[in-house]
Every structure is written in structure tokens, then in C-alpha cells.
Design a protein around this motif. Structure first.
Motif, short mmCIF file in Angstrom:
data_model
loop_
_atom_site.label_atom_id
_atom_site.label_comp_id
_atom_site.label_asym_id
_atom_site.label_seq_id
_atom_site.Cartn_x
_atom_site.Cartn_y
_atom_site.Cartn_z
N ASP A 83 0.82 -1.21 0.00
CA ASP A 83 0.00 0.00 0.00
C ASP A 83 0.85 1.26 0.00
O ASP A 83 0.62 2.22 0.74
CB ASP A 83 -0.95 0.01 1.20
CG ASP A 83 -2.06 -1.03 1.07
OD1 ASP A 83 -2.22 -1.58 -0.03
OD2 ASP A 83 -2.75 -1.26 2.07
N GLY A 84 1.90 1.24 -0.85
CA GLY A 84 2.75 2.41 -0.99
C GLY A 84 3.87 2.52 0.02
O GLY A 84 4.66 3.47 -0.03
N GLN A 85 3.98 1.55 0.93
CA GLN A 85 5.02 1.58 1.96
C GLN A 85 6.06 0.48 1.70
O GLN A 85 5.71 -0.68 1.46
CB GLN A 85 4.40 1.38 3.34
CG GLN A 85 3.40 2.44 3.73
CD GLN A 85 4.01 3.82 3.81
OE1 GLN A 85 5.11 4.01 4.33
NE2 GLN A 85 3.29 4.82 3.31
N SER A 124 -3.75 -6.62 6.63
CA SER A 124 -4.01 -7.11 5.26
C SER A 124 -3.95 -5.95 4.27
O SER A 124 -4.99 -5.37 3.92
CB SER A 124 -5.37 -7.81 5.19
OG SER A 124 -5.44 -8.90 6.09
N PRO A 125 -2.76 -5.58 3.81
CA PRO A 125 -2.66 -4.49 2.82
C PRO A 125 -3.47 -4.81 1.57
O PRO A 125 -3.62 -5.98 1.19
CB PRO A 125 -1.16 -4.45 2.51
CG PRO A 125 -0.50 -5.07 3.72
CD PRO A 125 -1.45 -6.13 4.18
N ASP A 126 -3.99 -3.78 0.95
CA ASP A 126 -4.77 -3.99 -0.28
C ASP A 126 -3.92 -4.62 -1.37
O ASP A 126 -4.42 -5.45 -2.14
CB ASP A 126 -5.33 -2.66 -0.79
CG ASP A 126 -6.38 -2.08 0.16
OD1 ASP A 126 -7.00 -2.86 0.89
OD2 ASP A 126 -6.55 -0.84 0.16
N LEU A 127 -2.63 -4.24 -1.44
CA LEU A 127 -1.78 -4.75 -2.50
C LEU A 127 -0.33 -4.86 -2.01
O LEU A 127 0.22 -3.90 -1.48
CB LEU A 127 -1.83 -3.83 -3.72
CG LEU A 127 -1.24 -4.38 -5.02
CD1 LEU A 127 -2.11 -5.51 -5.56
CD2 LEU A 127 -1.13 -3.27 -6.07
N VAL A 128 0.23 -6.04 -2.16
CA VAL A 128 1.63 -6.27 -1.82
C VAL A 128 2.35 -6.67 -3.10
O VAL A 128 2.03 -7.69 -3.72
CB VAL A 128 1.79 -7.38 -0.77
CG1 VAL A 128 3.27 -7.68 -0.53
CG2 VAL A 128 1.11 -6.97 0.53
N GLY A 129 3.32 -5.85 -3.52
CA GLY A 129 4.00 -6.15 -4.77
C GLY A 129 5.30 -5.39 -4.90
O GLY A 129 6.02 -5.17 -3.92
N ALA A 130 5.57 -4.95 -6.15
CA ALA A 130 6.82 -4.26 -6.44
C ALA A 130 6.66 -2.76 -6.59
O ALA A 130 7.59 -2.07 -6.98
CB ALA A 130 7.44 -4.84 -7.72
N ASP A 165 2.81 0.45 12.72
CA ASP A 165 2.46 1.77 13.25
C ASP A 165 3.17 2.88 12.48
O ASP A 165 2.55 3.88 12.08
CB ASP A 165 2.81 1.87 14.73
CG ASP A 165 1.97 0.92 15.58
OD1 ASP A 165 0.88 0.52 15.12
OD2 ASP A 165 2.41 0.55 16.69
N GLU A 166 4.48 2.72 12.26
CA GLU A 166 5.27 3.77 11.61
C GLU A 166 4.85 4.01 10.16
O GLU A 166 4.87 5.15 9.68
CB GLU A 166 6.75 3.39 11.65
CG GLU A 166 7.35 3.42 13.06
CD GLU A 166 8.75 2.81 13.08
OE1 GLU A 166 9.24 2.43 11.98
OE2 GLU A 166 9.34 2.70 14.17
N LYS A 167 4.45 2.97 9.47
CA LYS A 167 4.13 3.09 8.06
C LYS A 167 2.63 3.33 7.82
O LYS A 167 2.18 3.40 6.67
CB LYS A 167 4.61 1.86 7.31
CG LYS A 167 6.14 1.70 7.39
CD LYS A 167 6.63 0.44 6.73
CE LYS A 167 8.14 0.27 6.94
NZ LYS A 167 8.92 1.32 6.27
N GLY A 168 1.87 3.43 8.90
CA GLY A 168 0.46 3.74 8.77
C GLY A 168 -0.39 2.63 8.17
O GLY A 168 -1.44 2.89 7.58
N LEU A 169 0.05 1.40 8.35
CA LEU A 169 -0.73 0.26 7.86
C LEU A 169 -1.84 -0.06 8.86
O LEU A 169 -1.70 0.19 10.06
CB LEU A 169 0.18 -0.96 7.65
CG LEU A 169 1.30 -0.77 6.62
CD1 LEU A 169 2.20 -2.00 6.58
CD2 LEU A 169 0.72 -0.50 5.23
N LYS A 170 -2.92 -0.61 8.38
CA LYS A 170 -4.07 -0.87 9.23
C LYS A 170 -3.89 -2.14 10.04
O LYS A 170 -3.62 -3.21 9.49
CB LYS A 170 -5.34 -0.97 8.38
CG LYS A 170 -5.69 0.32 7.66
CD LYS A 170 -6.93 0.14 6.81
CE LYS A 170 -7.28 1.43 6.06
NZ LYS A 170 -8.49 1.25 5.20
#
Length: 213
Positions: free
Chosen positions: A113-115, A156-162, A136-141
Motif C-alpha cells: 500500500d505504498g510503503q 491485510s494491505p490492499d496490495l503487496v508487490g513491487a 504503526d510507523e508506516k500507517g498500515l491498518k
């Protein structure tokens, strides 16, 4: 048509052969294997070893298509040698992730998710794990779990990739303190994730490929 009819009768009289069933437009069926092909014609080998050239147009539509896509072992080998590994994997729905080796351990860089996350490649856990402080630091839910213990929740990030639009959707991570893990490492991944996504590790280019579709 007369040539094919003679071939079909001869094939039936000779009995079964190791090959493929070819059907003529007249409904007759033989078993043979393709030896070679040329524009408009195909060379078939019968059980007795005899090779006979047959007009492609005298075969059924399905067999004409089969002949059209058939290639000799030599041509297939030549074609595959020209294919680049990364192009083949991307065509099959794999994405590349950067791998690094540090002090005997392997890490993979992913984007969630951009992190940016740095994850230790480990097969000790079937489910991937994230450090609570990194979440916490990266603002993930974080979704807390009841009962306490080492597992504090899930993420559970919406998208995990490159880092582009391709990736694994809604990959669930367990979240824990991971106090024994050195600083700078956001978590661990491996195990069932690699099985589910047909992981391929290319040591030459230092990339981990995961199938996402």
C-alpha cells in the motif's frame, strides 16, 4: 483425398501405433505421428515406419489446426532458447521482487500500500509476519485480535508487490512485536505464501518471482 483414403485404410489394417489420431474429411481415422511439415502438406509416419506426405487440406479442421501449431523438437528447442526468463515469467503472471543477501540471510523488498517493507525470507512460519512498530510507523491498518499472546493482530494491505499495479491482493500478515529481530527489518515472509504463489528465485539477477494471477 485418394491419398488420405489409402493411408487411412493402411493404418487401420496395420493396427494401433504410437502417435495421434488423425481424421480425414471422409471420416476415416488413423494413428500416426508428424515427422515434418511444409506449406500445404504434412509428413506422417505410420506404425510400419513408412512416411507418407498428406495434403493438410484433406484432414479435419481440428487436425489442420494441430498441424498448424505443431513444431519439431529442434524448432521448439531453438524457440525456447531465444526466450528470456524474465519475459516468460511476466507473461505467466509473475512479478519480480528485489532480493538481498546480508550476513547469510536473504531479504526481499516489497511495497505494501505504498510503503516499503524489508522482509526476511523464512520458512519457519506458514503465514507472513510484520513487526508491530513497522505497522504503526508506516500507517498500515492493524486489526487487533483478542486473547493477547505474541500475536497482537493482523494486517491485510490492499496490495503487496513491487510498487506498481500488480501484486498480491489482501495478503494477511500476522502482527507481533518481534523484539528479537534486528532493527530495520519489518517482518518475515515465506512458507505457504511461496507455495501459493509458485515462488521462483533467480540467484543470477537477485530477484524473487511470485505469481499473482
Amino acid at each position: 483425398m485418394k491419398i488420405l483414403s489409402l493411408l487411412l485404410v493402411a493404418g487401420l489394417l496395420c493396427g494401433a501405433v504410437q502417435g495421434r489420431e488423425f481424421k480425414g474429411k471422409n471420416g476415416k481415422v488413423i494413428e500416426a505421428e508428424i515427422v515434418s511439415k511444409s506449406p500445404g502438406k504434412v509428413m506422417l509416419k505410420l506404425e510400419n515406419g513408412k512416411e507418407v506426405e498428406v495434403p493438410v487440406g484433406s484432414l479435419s479442421e481440428a487436425d489442420q489446426l494441430y498441424v498448424a501449431v505443431w513444431e519439431s523438437p529442434e524448432d521448439r528447442t531453438k524457440r525456447l532458447k531465444a526466450v528470456k526468463l524474465d519475459e516468460a515469467l511476466e507473461a505467466q503472471g509473475f512479478i519480480p521482487l528485489t532480493v538481498t543477501l546480508e550476513e547469510g540471510q536473504m531479504f526481499v523488498s516489497v511495497n505494501a500500500d505504498g510503503q516499503a517493507l524489508k522482509l526476511l525470507i523464512s520458512h519457519q512460519n506458514d503465514q507472513p509476519v510484520l513487526r508491530k512498530s513497522s505497522v504503526d510507523e508506516k500507517g498500515l491498518k492493524l486489526k487487533p485480535v483478542e486473547g493477547g499472546g505474541q500475536i497482537l493482530g493482523t494486517c491485510s494491505p490492499d496490495l503487496v508487490g513491487a510498487g506498481d499495479e500488480r501484486g498480491i491482493k489482501n495478503l494477511e500478515f500476522l502482527v507481533a512485536d518481534l523484539t528479537n529481530m534486528p532493527a530495520g527489518i519489518d517482518g518475515m515472509i515465506g512458507g505457504q505464501v511461496f507455495v501459493d504463489h509458485s515462488a521462483r528465485l533467480d540467484f543470477l539477477t537477485k530477484r524473487l518471482w511470485l505469481k499473482v494471477d
